[in-house]
Design a protein around this motif. Structure first.
Motif, mmCIF file in Angstrom:
data_model
loop_
_atom_site.group_PDB
_atom_site.id
_atom_site.type_symbol
_atom_site.label_atom_id
_atom_site.label_comp_id
_atom_site.label_asym_id
_atom_site.label_seq_id
_atom_site.Cartn_x
_atom_site.Cartn_y
_atom_site.Cartn_z
ATOM 1 N N LEU A 253 0.718 -1.138 -0.110
ATOM 2 C CA LEU A 253 0.137 -0.041 -0.127
ATOM 3 C C LEU A 253 0.692 1.394 -0.119
ATOM 4 C CD1 LEU A 253 -2.967 1.329 0.203
ATOM 5 C CD2 LEU A 253 -2.551 1.065 2.659
ATOM 6 N N GLN A 254 1.783 1.279 0.677
ATOM 7 C CA GLN A 254 2.651 2.257 0.907
ATOM 8 C C GLN A 254 3.461 2.649 -0.561
ATOM 9 O OE1 GLN A 254 3.022 4.114 3.375
ATOM 10 N NE2 GLN A 254 4.272 5.602 2.089
ATOM 11 N N CYS A 255 3.846 1.658 -1.409
ATOM 12 C CA CYS A 255 4.405 1.530 -2.570
ATOM 13 C C CYS A 255 3.342 2.358 -3.547
ATOM 14 C CB CYS A 255 4.677 0.272 -3.129
ATOM 15 S SG CYS A 255 5.643 0.261 -4.853
ATOM 16 N N LEU A 256 2.175 1.837 -3.560
ATOM 17 C CA LEU A 256 1.090 2.202 -4.343
ATOM 18 C C LEU A 256 0.965 3.981 -3.880
ATOM 19 C CD1 LEU A 256 -1.341 -0.571 -4.551
ATOM 20 C CD2 LEU A 256 0.032 0.192 -6.369
ATOM 21 N N GLN A 257 0.911 4.247 -2.722
ATOM 22 C CA GLN A 257 0.533 5.530 -2.511
ATOM 23 C C GLN A 257 1.635 6.529 -2.830
ATOM 24 O OE1 GLN A 257 -0.385 5.545 1.524
ATOM 25 N NE2 GLN A 257 -2.372 4.844 1.380
ATOM 26 N N ASP A 258 2.787 5.967 -2.622
ATOM 27 C CA ASP A 258 4.025 6.729 -3.173
ATOM 28 C C ASP A 258 4.124 6.998 -4.670
ATOM 29 O OD1 ASP A 258 4.811 6.895 -0.580
ATOM 30 O OD2 ASP A 258 6.377 5.157 -0.889
ATOM 31 N N HIS A 259 3.647 6.088 -5.354
ATOM 32 C CA HIS A 259 3.368 5.995 -6.859
ATOM 33 C C HIS A 259 2.347 6.999 -7.185
ATOM 34 C CE1 HIS A 259 3.546 5.142 -11.090
ATOM 35 N NE2 HIS A 259 2.165 4.762 -10.770
ATOM 36 N N LEU A 260 1.192 7.131 -6.408
ATOM 37 C CA LEU A 260 0.004 7.965 -6.419
ATOM 38 C C LEU A 260 0.520 9.368 -6.522
ATOM 39 C CD1 LEU A 260 -2.838 8.097 -7.713
ATOM 40 C CD2 LEU A 260 -3.408 7.766 -5.126
ATOM 41 N N LYS A 261 1.319 9.664 -5.229
ATOM 42 C CA LYS A 261 1.774 10.865 -4.842
ATOM 43 C C LYS A 261 2.674 11.544 -5.797
ATOM 44 C CE LYS A 261 0.981 10.146 0.093
ATOM 45 N NZ LYS A 261 1.644 10.274 1.551
ATOM 46 N N ARG A 262 3.305 10.676 -6.669
ATOM 47 C CA ARG A 262 4.466 11.256 -7.484
ATOM 48 C C ARG A 262 3.830 12.109 -8.744
ATOM 49 N NH1 ARG A 262 7.323 6.237 -6.824
ATOM 50 N NH2 ARG A 262 6.452 5.328 -8.585
ATOM 51 N N THR A 263 2.528 12.046 -8.925
ATOM 52 C CA THR A 263 1.761 12.714 -9.836
ATOM 53 C C THR A 263 0.741 13.721 -9.076
ATOM 54 O OG1 THR A 263 0.069 10.746 -9.935
ATOM 55 C CG2 THR A 263 1.814 10.923 -11.423
ATOM 56 N N ASP A 264 0.483 14.661 -9.966
ATOM 57 C CA ASP A 264 -0.166 15.635 -9.402
ATOM 58 C C ASP A 264 -1.704 15.052 -9.272
ATOM 59 O OD1 ASP A 264 -1.550 17.955 -8.270
ATOM 60 O OD2 ASP A 264 -1.449 19.101 -10.467
ATOM 61 N N LYS A 265 -2.535 15.687 -8.656
ATOM 62 C CA LYS A 265 -4.047 15.230 -8.384
ATOM 63 C C LYS A 265 -4.860 15.565 -9.566
ATOM 64 C CE LYS A 265 -8.267 16.016 -5.504
ATOM 65 N NZ LYS A 265 -8.802 16.604 -4.440
#
Length: 598
Positions: A253-265
C-alpha cells in the motif's frame, strides 16, 4: 524527317557544327522547315491553365463539401451521445433532489435546543427563493430578448427589401446590454464558486471520510489481543501472523501511495480543465460506435489550445492514476478479507486451545480433588477444635474490618461523585459557550450574505425597471406606427372603392326586359337542330369498327377450318399442322406479335 515535317534528323560531328550553321543560313533546309505558331501554342497553354485552375477549384469545392459532410456526421454522432447523456444526467439530478428531500424530511431534532434542523429547512426555502430570483434575473431576460428579436425579424421580413432599418442600432445596443449583463453574472458566479470551493476546503471534511487508519495502525483484533489463551506461545504466534500480514500489505500500500503521490491530483492541469476533461471522457463509453475518434474530436473542440499529444498524455496519466487508485482499493479489500479470514482461523484455534486446556484442567482437578479429600479427612479432626476457638475472634475482627471498609468505600464514592459532578458541570458550561459562539458566527455570516444579496437584488431591480421603461416606449412607438399604417390603408381602400364604383357606373348596361327572348331558343340552336333532322336522319345509330363479312370469308384459314370441321378432322394433329402452315392474306403488324413462349 517525319511525316509532319516539323522536325528533321541528321548525323553530324561536333567539328561540322560550323558547316551545318552555314547551310542553315544559306537555306539548305529552308524548304522543309516550318515556323512555330506561338499564338496557337500560347492559346493552348492558357486553355490548359484555365482547365487546370477549374479542376483545382472543383477539387477544393469537393474537399470542402466532404469536410462539411464529415463535420456534420461527427456533430450528429456527438448529438446522439449527448441525447444519451442528457436523460442520464436528468435522472441523476432527479435522484439527488429526491434523496436530499427525503433526507430533510426524515431528520428529526434531538431536543429543544437542536435548532439546526429548523435552520436547515429555512435555508432550503431561502435557497429555492434565491434560485427563482436568479432564474428570473438571468435566464428570463435572455428568453425575452430572443422572443423580441424573433418578432423584429418577422417584421423585417414583411417589409420591402429597400426599406431602411431604423431600429438596428437600438436592437444592437439592447443585445450588447444583455451580453454585458450576462458576463457580469457569470463573473459573479465564478467568484462565488471559488469562494464556496475554498470554504469547503477550509472545513477540512477529509477527516470525516473513512480512511485506512484502522488497517495502517495496530490492527491486531481485540478478540485475539485480549483473549484468555492458556498457551502464551500460541498467542504470540497468532499476534506475529497478524503483524506479518500487516507488514506485507502495508509495504504494498505504501508503494502504491508513493506512486500515486508522484503525480499531481489533476495530472498537471488546472482543476477546471481536468474536471471538464474527465467529464467529457466519461461521456464516450465503449458502447458508442467510434468512441475514440468522437472523444478526441470533442476534446480538441473543448481544448483548442492543447495539441493531440498533450491530450493523449493527460489521458494516459489519468488512466494510470485510476489504475493506481483501483489497485489501492482492491488491495484494501483484499487486506480486509485476509484479516477477516485470519481472525476467523485464530478464533477457531483459540477455541480449540481453550477446549484442550479445559480437558486438562478437568483431569487435574479430579486428581487434586481426591488428594484434598484425603488431606481434609486427616486434618479435619485436628483443626476442628482450633477452629472453634478462633471463630469468635475472627467474627469480631471481620465485623470491625467490614465496618471500616464500608465507611471507606462510602467516602470514596462520595468524593468520586462530587468530582464527576464538577467535571460534568465544567463540560456543560464549555459546551454552552461553544454553542453560543457558533450561533453568533452563523448569524454574522448570514447577515453579511443577506446584505450582499440585497444589494445585488436592488441593482437588478433598478436594471429591470429601466428595461421595462425601455420596452414600454418601444411598444408605444410600434403601436403608433401600426395605427398610422392602418389609417393609411383605410384611406387607400376608400379611394379604391370610389374609383371602382365610378367605373361600374360608366360601363353599366341599360336594356329593356324581354321574357320571350330570354326563355326562347337562340338562332344558332335552331339552325343546328334543323340540320341534324334533315341530313343525318338515315345514319346508323352507332358506328361499326370491325371486319366485314366479305373480309372474314376471304381469309383462307377460315375456309380450311370449316372444311376440316365438316370432315370431322378439326381435333386431330393433322388439322393443327395444316392450320399452322397457312398464312393470313395480310401479314400482321409488328406490334400485334407476342414474344412470350408457351
Amino acid at each position: 524527317m517525319n511525316a509532319g515535317g516539323q522536325a528533321f534528323i541528321t548525323s553530324y560531328r561536333p567539328e561540322d557544327l560550323d558547316k551545318l550553321t552555314t547551310q542553315l543560313k544559306n537555306g539548305l533546309y529552308r524548304s522543309n522547315y516550318k515556323p512555330t505558331e506561338y499564338d496557337k501554342v500560347q492559346a493552348m497553354v492558357d486553355a490548359k491553365r484555365l482547365e487546370t485552375v477549374a479542376i483545382g477549384k472543383k477539387v477544393r469545392r469537393t474537399r470542402c463539401v466532404a469536410k462539411e459532410i464529415k463535420e456534420g456526421d461527427i456533430l450528429r454522432q456527438h448529438r446522439q451521445v449527448w441525447s444519451r447523456e442528457c436523460p442520464r444526467l436528468q435522472k441523476a439530478e432527479v435522484k439527488a433532489e429526491s434523496e436530499l428531500s427525503d433526507f430533510i424530511e426524515n431528520i428529526r431534532p434531538l431536543g429543544i435546543e437542536d435548532t439546526a434542523i429548523f435552520s436547515l429547512k429555512d435555508y432550503e426555502v431561502f435557497l429555492e427563493r434565491d434560485r427563482k430570483a436568479f432564474v428570473m434575473g438571468t435566464v428570463a431576460p435572455v428568453h425575452q430578448l430572443k422572443e423580441d428579436l424573433c418578432f423584429r425579424l418577422e417584421q423585417e421580413q414583411d417589409r420591402e427589401i429597400g426599406s431602411p432599418h431604423a431600429n438596428r442600432e437600438q436592437v444592437q445596443h439592447q443585445v450588447n446590454f444583455v451580453k454585458d449583463q450576462q458576463d457580469i453574472i457569470t463573473a459573479k458566479l465564478q467568484e462565488e464558486y471559488r469562494d464556496l470551493q475554498e470554504e469547503i476546503t477550509d472545513l477540512a471534511l477529509e477527516k470525516y471520510i473513512p480512511t485506512l487508519d484502522i488497517l495502517m495502525g495496530d490492527n491486531i483484533p481485540a478478540e485475539v489481543l485480549d483473549s484468555d489463551c492458556p498457551y502464551p506461545e500460541l498467542k504470540e504466534s497468532l499476534i506475529q501472523a497478524f503483524h506479518s500480514l500487516s507488514d506485507i500489505n502495508h509495504t504494498r500500500l505504501q508503494c502504491l501511495q508513493d506512486h500515486l503521490k508522484r503525480t499531481d491530483k489533476y495530472c498537471g492541469w488546472c482543476p477546471d480543465d481536468h474536471f471538464r476533461f474527465h467529464f467529457t471522457l466519461s461521456q464516450y463509453t465503449q458502447d458508442v460506435p467510434n468512441y475514440r475518434a468522437l472523444c478526441l474530436h470533442m476534446l480538441q473542440r473543448i481544448f483548442p489550445e492543447k495539441v493531440k499529444h498533450d491530450l493523449m498524455e493527460h489521458e494516459r496519466a489519468l488512466a494510470r492514476q485510476r489504475f493506481t487508485q483501483t489497485q489501492i482499493k482492491v488491495l484494501t479489500q483484499q487486506w480486509q478479507q485476509d484479516q477477516e479470514e485470519l481472525l476467523a482461523k485464530a478464533l477457531a484455534v483459540l477455541q480449540e486451545a481453550r477446549d484442550a486446556y479445559q480437558e486438562e484442567l478437568e483431569l487435574q482437578r479430579d486428581r487434586q480433588h481426591q488428594q484434598d479429600i484425603c488431606f481434609r479427612l486427616r486434618e479435619k479432626l485436628q483443626q476442628w477444635r482450633a477452629h472453634q476457638e478462633e471463630v469468635a475472634e475472627l467474627q469480631a475482627a471481620i465485623a470491625a474490618r467490614q465496618q471500616e471498609e464500608a465507611e471507606a468505600i462510602l467516602k470514596r464514592e462520595q468524593e468520586k461523585e462530587a468530582a464527576l459532578r464538577a467535571h460534568q458541570k465544567e463540560k456543560l458550561r464549555k459546551f454552552h459557550l461553544e454553542q453560543q459562539r457558533r450561533r453568533e458566527e452563523l448569524e454574522q455570516r448570514d447577515q453579511e450574505r443577506l446584505a450582499k444579496l440585497r444589494s445585488a437584488m436592488d441593482e437588478q431591480a433598478r436594471q429591470d425597471k429601466e428595461r421595462v421603461r425601455f420596452r414600454a416606449e418601444m411598444l408605444q412607438r410600434r403601436q403608433e406606427a401600426r395605427e398610422t399604417c392602418e389609417l393609411e390603408r383605410q384611406r387607400e381602400e376608400a379611394e379604391r372603392h370610389n374609383r371602382l364604383e365610378a367605373l361600374r357606373n360608366q360601363v353599366a348596361v341599360v336594356a329593356e326586359s324581354d321574357a320571350d327572348r330570354m326563355m326562347g331558343g337562340t338562332q344558332s340552336w335552331r339552325n343546328r337542330n334543323l340540320t341534324v333532322r334533315e341530313v343525318d336522319i338515315q345514319r346508323p345509330l352507332f358506328g361499326i369498327h370491325t371486319y366485314t363479312d366479305a373480309q372474314i370469308v376471304a381469309d383462307p384459314r377460315l375456309r380450311v377450318e370449316q372444311a376440316l370441321r365438316e370432315a370431322g378432322l378439326h381435333h386431330t394433329q393433322y388439322a393443327q399442322e395444316v392450320l399452322a402452315h397457312i398464312k393470313p392474306p395480310k401479314p400482321p403488324r409488328r406490334d400485334t406479335k407476342s414474344e412470350l413462349q408457351f
